[in-house]
Every structure is written in structure tokens, then in C-alpha cells.
Design a protein around this motif. Structure first.
Motif, PDB file in Angstrom:
ATOM      1  N   TYR A 163      12.381  10.194 -34.254  1.00 41.09           N
ATOM      2  CA  TYR A 163      12.809  11.481 -33.697  1.00 41.09           C
ATOM      3  C   TYR A 163      14.257  11.364 -33.221  1.00 41.09           C
ATOM      4  O   TYR A 163      14.692  10.291 -32.810  1.00 41.09           O
ATOM      5  CB  TYR A 163      11.969  11.851 -32.472  1.00 41.09           C
ATOM      6  N   TYR A 164      14.978  12.473 -33.287  1.00 41.29           N
ATOM      7  CA  TYR A 164      16.288  12.491 -32.619  1.00 41.29           C
ATOM      8  C   TYR A 164      16.542  13.828 -31.953  1.00 41.29           C
ATOM      9  O   TYR A 164      16.187  14.881 -32.472  1.00 41.29           O
ATOM     10  CB  TYR A 164      17.438  12.131 -33.569  1.00 41.29           C
ATOM     11  N   LYS A 165      17.125  13.744 -30.781  1.00 42.17           N
ATOM     12  CA  LYS A 165      17.599  14.922 -30.052  1.00 42.17           C
ATOM     13  C   LYS A 165      19.015  15.164 -30.527  1.00 42.17           C
ATOM     14  O   LYS A 165      19.810  14.213 -30.634  1.00 42.17           O
ATOM     15  CB  LYS A 165      17.560  14.601 -28.559  1.00 42.17           C
ATOM     16  N   TYR A 166      19.385  16.425 -30.815  1.00 43.34           N
ATOM     17  CA  TYR A 166      20.722  16.703 -31.346  1.00 43.34           C
ATOM     18  C   TYR A 166      21.566  17.500 -30.353  1.00 43.34           C
ATOM     19  O   TYR A 166      21.303  18.673 -30.100  1.00 43.34           O
ATOM     20  CB  TYR A 166      20.622  17.450 -32.683  1.00 43.34           C
ATOM     21  N   GLU A 167      22.595  16.819 -29.824  1.00 40.23           N
ATOM     22  CA  GLU A 167      23.483  17.443 -28.835  1.00 40.23           C
ATOM     23  C   GLU A 167      24.774  17.972 -29.464  1.00 40.23           C
ATOM     24  O   GLU A 167      25.641  18.493 -28.759  1.00 40.23           O
ATOM     25  CB  GLU A 167      23.818  16.432 -27.735  1.00 40.23           C
ATOM     26  N   GLY A 168      24.908  17.824 -30.788  1.00 40.55           N
ATOM     27  CA  GLY A 168      26.144  18.252 -31.448  1.00 40.55           C
ATOM     28  C   GLY A 168      26.277  19.760 -31.625  1.00 40.55           C
ATOM     29  O   GLY A 168      27.310  20.244 -32.063  1.00 40.55           O
ATOM     30  N   GLY A 169      25.243  20.503 -31.270  1.00 36.21           N
ATOM     31  CA  GLY A 169      25.293  21.959 -31.405  1.00 36.21           C
ATOM     32  C   GLY A 169      26.043  22.673 -30.293  1.00 36.21           C
ATOM     33  O   GLY A 169      26.221  23.894 -30.347  1.00 36.21           O
ATOM     34  N   SER A 170      26.500  21.937 -29.287  1.00 39.24           N
ATOM     35  CA  SER A 170      27.316  22.576 -28.251  1.00 39.24           C
ATOM     36  C   SER A 170      28.662  22.960 -28.868  1.00 39.24           C
ATOM     37  O   SER A 170      29.077  22.353 -29.856  1.00 39.24           O
ATOM     38  CB  SER A 170      27.539  21.620 -27.085  1.00 39.24           C
TER      39      SER A 170
END
Lengths: 450, 450
Positions: free
Chosen positions: A98-105
Motif C-alpha cells: 500500500y502507499y499513501k500519496y501526498e503528491g496531490g497537494s
């Protein structure tokens, strides 16, 4: 068909941040002044607003998130948690990834989680201007965005090597209205001193911090904002892990191992510390900080009191350090080029409660390219450190047949790092290993206190 | 508190694309061969798979989306619909402004909506390799991504001016494994011919299309993929408008005016055509295509049969055109530098059912910067054409006191366009107006058919 994005609604954005100090077995080592005595909170008031200082020294487990901050978070949060099914297929591993994606900010990384909060508290306190440093440009971009949202001017000292390698990060900050100068600059005593010794200095986070702190300390209308390391930054970033926990609940799963890249510690702490709360209650979960082998603070540094900056303007913090005058090689994961580490991450590592490993630059770009070809998203070189370690474990699972649940934080996208990908693809990138002889000189450079 | 992101779940991704031909008052003008006779579908088989040809000539209202395509869409779709509350506040307008954001795809634009579908049908048909052209690099990136997802090789002819201005788009395509060459190249007859006349040619979409078509026509293992203009591309992009309609339903609102930037027409058609279906049933909604004043195909072109490419390798289509040998100035919205326009968009414009307006380059960057400072996201220069027109209407609403509902498609982010933002900020950008004398010469360049 199972969803591959595990999403939360806006009203599921946490209303409180998590503070790991409440769950640490031992209280944090005190922060010391140059005289070796603990620093009083008042001493920080020249550069920080009271709202931030209170969080910095708080030992409360839960810190309320102001509605004004949540309101801006809603622009891109909650961020998605992805099941990396294509990567799993490619690796042919029984592990679940799994990965959480913070690049959408809007700034493309996890950094706005703290920048928005810091801009809010500074605005509340009447500041008109924020000075800060930036390595890869991710933190500077985040603060430029946050300053714009709250009507604050932003001045960014950008590490020279990144200023050269990433001109478009500078343009991004300027598009949001910030002023950006290459560090070391001729605008501060600290900067001028370095330039006198080395006119072509690549700069470092340590030097840029000196410049920003000096700039804030010498102007009444200006406060300082730091993008990592300090307790209040780690508190703000806990939103990543808090959301992730809700998301794992939705799919009735839980990670065995969590990987996060680690420079100053805000990304690692942000995703890992909310899970540490469970670990402190007896739950089995491994938390692994992944750092560059060229700047191996946790894995090869000394646990000692040191300055957070190069010029020695900050208080002394007990942490893993390579020496405050260590200038790491100009690797492309600029966000991880820091001589020290968060005091809280350092203490938990010292106590054996979190783990660390170091990865070389070439391996991180190999892993980043593999990830991009499987999952689509092109990761920031910083994030690729976590990806590399996670892939190694997934391949080990293939050998052992174990179906572990692996989880990493994809802290940002690599859209501003394509020159580095280009260099990797054309064989121009190098690995830099931390020289063994530097370990001794680092020890000698440490201030004689504590 | 009302949500600002109007989200759909993965199972709300439409299962069918929409084909506007079913709702047009008149059938589309036939596509003609060089002899002036309608082209048979078989003639297209040298460069397209049958699944694509069937869609190209279909007049069915609904076209099923293959599960394999939806499965990849799920990586980033449904895309969010935002209420632009900060922009509304900044403009102090009574208008409500919404935008659909397509920049969250791994390639950063709406282009993968068709690229994924085209790669799928080509894979099904046994193709091993796709050749294509790209202007700003958005389509090339999308096809590079899509090819990787289905295991196809991808060869991209990139318009020379963009290849120079946007090296990082090239790196992005290469990271996904594609091969990228600057167009005009020396790899094709069409390219060599242009280079002989003008060795430093900026290139154009028309030239790059010639090269890609030639490359596909001369190799058995290679098919051609086009990122806009053709009916099947418009069908695939309808997913944008179809999702938007569901999202407007969720907030019980409906747009009065829809703005979308328009080059070849895929973005405009993608968001606007599903609303055209309502318009055809009597609903009042204005659909406005916004194009650059330097390449004003709809607003200043001729409605006539013309080639889609510069070398004259394509069939003849009845469309608005500036002449197939028109080479637009090197503006930064490279995705809008096309001499022609989609036949369907052109016919509906000719019949007065959709509208068009042209905006200058400086105004688009001003609007893009305003948007970035209000909403955070830095828009692609292409998208900023729609933003500029929408802002103008929002300001007109402020004057008139009308609370219209305005909606535009934010087709992509501007992370690869920061050099252009930099030039804008430092006063180095120019406006280029289409020269009036070119109107006459365009007319003279048109092929004598139809």
C-alpha cells in the motif's frame, strides 16, 4: 471489483493532530542554550509565534486542528491510500503493498500539511512575513502556497545546488508570490561568511537555516518557519498517518512494516508516529526510516547535542548528527540532505523503537523508475528511498513466501526532478557513500555541551 | 460545512462513453480521399485497429467502455469537481465557479482518457508499437504511460519548439519507456522535406502528425495514435463531461456556461458534448471553445475541406482551418498550436450550436497566475485559456449582479510549464496576433476538393 484507491470524505479529515511525546517511554531530552542550560519557551519568541511554541513543548497526545487549517486541507485532503496492485504483479510477490500519496497537494508533496498550519498561527500572531529555507524546493513551495492562502509575505533561502538544479521550483514559489534567493546569499552574515570561504558553495540545509533564522531574528515583522525536524512540524504531519489508519480500517488491513524516507524526519514521523501509538500499546508494527547512504544521519551519525544549523544560531538538540558543518554531496534527493534529524525520531531510534536503513542514489532511481512504470505516478527522488526499501522487502517475501502487508508514504511527485531521471537514464548519476573518515571529524566538530 | 471537492466513487465511473453524433441535427460531413470520394473504413486499417475504426464511424449514442480500460481509469478517476470558492472570493463575484480537474492523472492532463483506450484496442488487435505526435508533450506523455500499461512500444514525434522548451516532458515519456524524437526529424520523408526547406523549423503539430502517420503506414508492427481531432478521441474524452454531470447532480446545480480550451477539440468536446445532449433536448447551456488568438482556428479560419497534417498524408476533413501549411508562432500553450479543428466541433460551431472565442497569451498567463494564487493549483497554459474567459464572465457578473453558474475544465497542471511562467513574470512573454493577411493565404492553400 475492489477499489484500488481507499478514499475518505472531507468530514473524515482528522480534527486533532497526534503528538508522539505522550506515548514515548521517556520524556524528550531537553533543548539546550549555548550555556548548556535548558532553553525557555520565551527565548523562542523572537522567531516563532506563541501558538507554535506551545505545540513545540506540548506533551498532550491530541492537539486540535484549527477549522481554518482544516478548511485549506480540504482543497486536497484526505489524500488517497492506494493498493499498489500493478507493482505487486510486476514483482510477483505475495506481499500486499500500500502507499499513501501526498503528491496531490498543489505544492506536490506532504510539506503543506505543516506549512498551512504554520502560516495560520503566524497570521494569528500578527506576523507579516515568514523567512524559511528549502532544500529540494518542496518546503519552500509549500510555504509559498501557505503564505499566499493567509496573506503573508514569504522569503525563501534555497540551497544553491537545488536553486541551480531545480529552477522550476523557484518559478513555482514565485508564481505564488514568494521571494527566492540562492543560499549562501550575500543578504546575511551567515551567508556572507560561507561565501567568503567558498564562493561556489553548493549550500546545504544547515546553511540556509542559518540565513533564514538570522533574517527572522533581525526583523520585527518577520518570523521563521522550519519545514521539518521540530516537534510542532512532526505534530502537523501526523495527519498523514492518522488518515492512513482510518483507511486501513476501511479495508480491514494493517501494515506489518512502514517505510518512509527520512531527512529531518517530518515525513517519517508524519506517517509512522500515529502507528507508534499502537506499537506503544503492544501492537506489532515495524517503523523504518530510510535515508540516503550519502547522508546517513541515523545509520552512521553520532547521538549527541548539536546545532540544527551550520552557523550555530539555533539551540542545541540531542539528535543523530553528522556534525553541523557537514555539507552532504549534491545528490538529487535534496530534501534529505540534512546533517541532523528530529530529536524525537532520534530518541526513538536510540531506544530501538524505530529502525533505520540507508540506500544509495542509483538504487533509489532504479526503484523510482520501476514504480513509475508499474503504478504510473513518477515519484520524487526523496520518496524513492522508501520505495527501494519496500521493493527489497517485497522481493524477500517472494523468496520466503510470506504475505506481509507493506506500506510506504509516497511523499511527493517527481515532476520537478525529471533532469535527475534524465541523468539516471543516461548513466550520468553517481552513488556517493559517506566517507568513513568523516565519522571521526563529525565527532570532533560537536559542540562541547550536554 | 459543504464539501469543496465533489467526488464520485470508483463504481460511479461511467460504463459507457457518449457519442455526440447521435444528437447532432445533421450527420457529419463525409471524410474524403484525395480523389474527392468518401474514404472507406478499410482504407484506415493500415494505421488503426478495427476497434478504433468502428468508433470513428459510429453513430451510436453510447459506446461501452471495456472493463480493462475502466480498470486503469480507476487509478485516478473519477476526477474531482471543485467549487472555486477562493477564486470567487478573490473576484468578489456573485457567480458560482466550478472546475473539473484532470491534472491528477499520472501524465498530468486529460489526455490519458483516450490514450488508455487507444492502447487497449491496439493491444487487442495485436499491434506491438504505436507512433504518435505531441505538441506540449501532454499527449505524448499520456500515450507513453498507456503503452507501458499494455506492454506496447511507443514512438513520439515531439514538435521541435516544445522539445526545446520542455525537455522534462521528454524525460517523463522516457521514464515510462517511450522513444522521443524532435520533429521535423530525419527519420521520415515528411520530416526530411521540411528540414531541407527550414533546418531550424520550430515544427508544428501538422508536421509531427505527418511523420507519425508515415512511420505507422510504412511498418507492419506499428499503428498510429492521435491525441485529438478524430471522433473516437472525442468519444473517449466524453468521460470528463459524463462524470461532471453526475457531480453537478450531487450538488443540485447545473452550469449556465461551460468553458474549455480548444486546440484539436478533444478537451472541449470531452467536457462539453455530454452537456450538448441536454442542449439538444432543449436545456439552456452555452458551450464555449476558447482558443489562442495566435492560432484562431474557429474564430478566424475557413470552414472547408483540408488535410489534418502538413504533408497531406491524411484524408480530407471538413473543418475550420488556417490552412494545413500554417505554422503557428511558438506560444507556450503548445497543445493548442494546431491549424485545424475536430470535424464535429467545427460543424456544431458552423451551425451556431457551440460558441468560440480567442484569448491572447499574456492574458492567459495573467489568468493562470490569478487562479494559482487563489486555488493553489498551477494550471497548464492550455487550461488557462478557459480560465481567462471564465474570469472575464465572473467579473461581468459582478457588474451585472447576476449569479450565473460557470464551469470550466482544468485540463492539466502547469508543472512542466514553469519556464513559461518565469518568462511571463519577468516580462519576456509576447502576444502574437494572427496576421489578417494570413486569412487570404490560408484560403489559397486549401486543397481543391469537396
Amino acid at each position: 471489483m475492489t477499489d484500488i484507491k481507499i478514499l475518505l470524505s472531507e468530514d473524515e479529515i482528522p480534527t486533532q493532530w497526534y503528538n508522539v511525546i505522550a506515548d514515548m517511554p521517556n520524556p524528550p531530552a531537553p533543548v539546550l542554550g549555548p550555556d548548556g542550560n535548558p532553553v525557555s519557551p520565551d527565548a523562542l519568541m523572537a522567531i516563532f509565534p506563541m501558538g507554535i511554541i506551545e505545540q513545540e513543548i506540548s506533551s498532550e497526545r491530541w492537539i486540535p486542528i484549527p477549522e481554518e487549517v482544516r478548511d485549506i486541507y480540504r482543497q486536497w485532503r484526505p489524500s488517497p491510500l492506494f493498493r499498489a496492485r500493478r507493482l505487486e504483479q510486476l514483482l510477483d510477490t505475495p506481499a500486499k503493498i500500500y502507499y499513501k500519496y501526498e503528491g496531490g497537494s498543489p505544492a506536490g508533496s506532504h510539506k503543506p500539511n505543516s506549512a498551512i498550519a504554520q502560516a495560520y498561527y503566524n497570521k494569528q500572531a500578527g506576523a507579516q512575513r515568514l523567512a524559511t529555507e528549502t532544500g529540494a524546493g518542496q518546503w519552500g513551495s509549500a510555504l509559498a502556497l501557505a503564505g499566499r492562502m493567509f496573506g503573508l509575505e514569504v522569503l525563501v533561502y534555497m540551497v544553491n545546488i537545488s536553486y541551480q538544479q531545480k529552477p522550476f521550483r523557484r518559478s513555482m514559489m514565485e508564481t505564488w508570490g514568494a521571494t527566492v534567493v540562492a543560499s549562501p546569499s550575500d543578504q546575511t552574515e551567515s551567508g556572507r561568511k560561507i561565501r567568503k570561504e567558498d564562493p561556489d558553495s553548493d549550500g546545504s540545509l544547515g546553511i540556509a537555516i542559518s540565513e533564514a533564522v538570522e533574517s527572522a531574528a533581525t526583523r520585527d515583522d518577520t518570523n521563521y518557519a522550519l519545514g521539518s525536524v521540530l516537534n510542532h512540524v512532526l505534530i502537523h504531519q501526523s495527519i498523514i498517518g492518522l488518515e492512513s489508519k482510518k483507511q486501513f480500517e476501511k479495508v480491514a488491513d494493517y501494515p506489518d512494516i512502514i517505510y518512509a524516507s527520512c531527512g529531518g524526519g517530518s515525513n517519517f514521523a508524519g506517517v509512522a508516529f500515529p502507528f507508534f501509538a499502537d506499537k506503544a500499546s503492544g501492537k506489532e508494527v515495524r517503523l523504518i526510516a530510510v535515508e540516503p547512504s550519502s547522508c546517513p544521519t541515523l545509520t552512521k551519525g553520532h547521538y549527541a547535542y548539536d546545532f540544527g544549523d551550520t552557523a550555530g544560531l539555533t539551540p542545541l538538540t540531542k539528535m543523530y548528527t553528522l556534525g553541523h558543518d557537514f555539507v552532504p554531496p549534491g545528490i538529487h534527493a535534496g530534501g534529505l540532505r540534512y546533517h541532523g534529524d528530529s530529536a524525537l525520531v532520534s530518541q526513538l531510534y536510540k531506544e530501538g523503537l524505530v529502525e533505520a536503513m540507508a540506500v544509495g542514489q542509483l538504487r533509489t532511481f532504479e526503484a523510482g523508475t520501476t514504480f513509475a512504470r508499474a503504478e504510473g505516478i513518477i515519484p520524487a527522488p526523496e520518496s524513492s528511498h522508501a520505495i527501494a526499501s519496500c521493493i527489497d522487502e517485497a522481493l524477500a517475501c517472494k523468496q520466503s513466501g510470506q504475505a506481509k502487508t507493506l506500506f510506504f508514504n509516497l511523499s511527493g511527485h517527481g515532476h520537478f526532478d525529471m533532469a535527475a531521471y534524465d541523468q539516471y537514464a543516461s548513466g550520468q548519476l553517481e552513488d556517493f557513500d559517506y566517507p568513513e573518515e568523516s565519522i571521526k571529524s563529525a565527532l570532533e566538530s560537536l559542540p562541547k555541551v550536554g
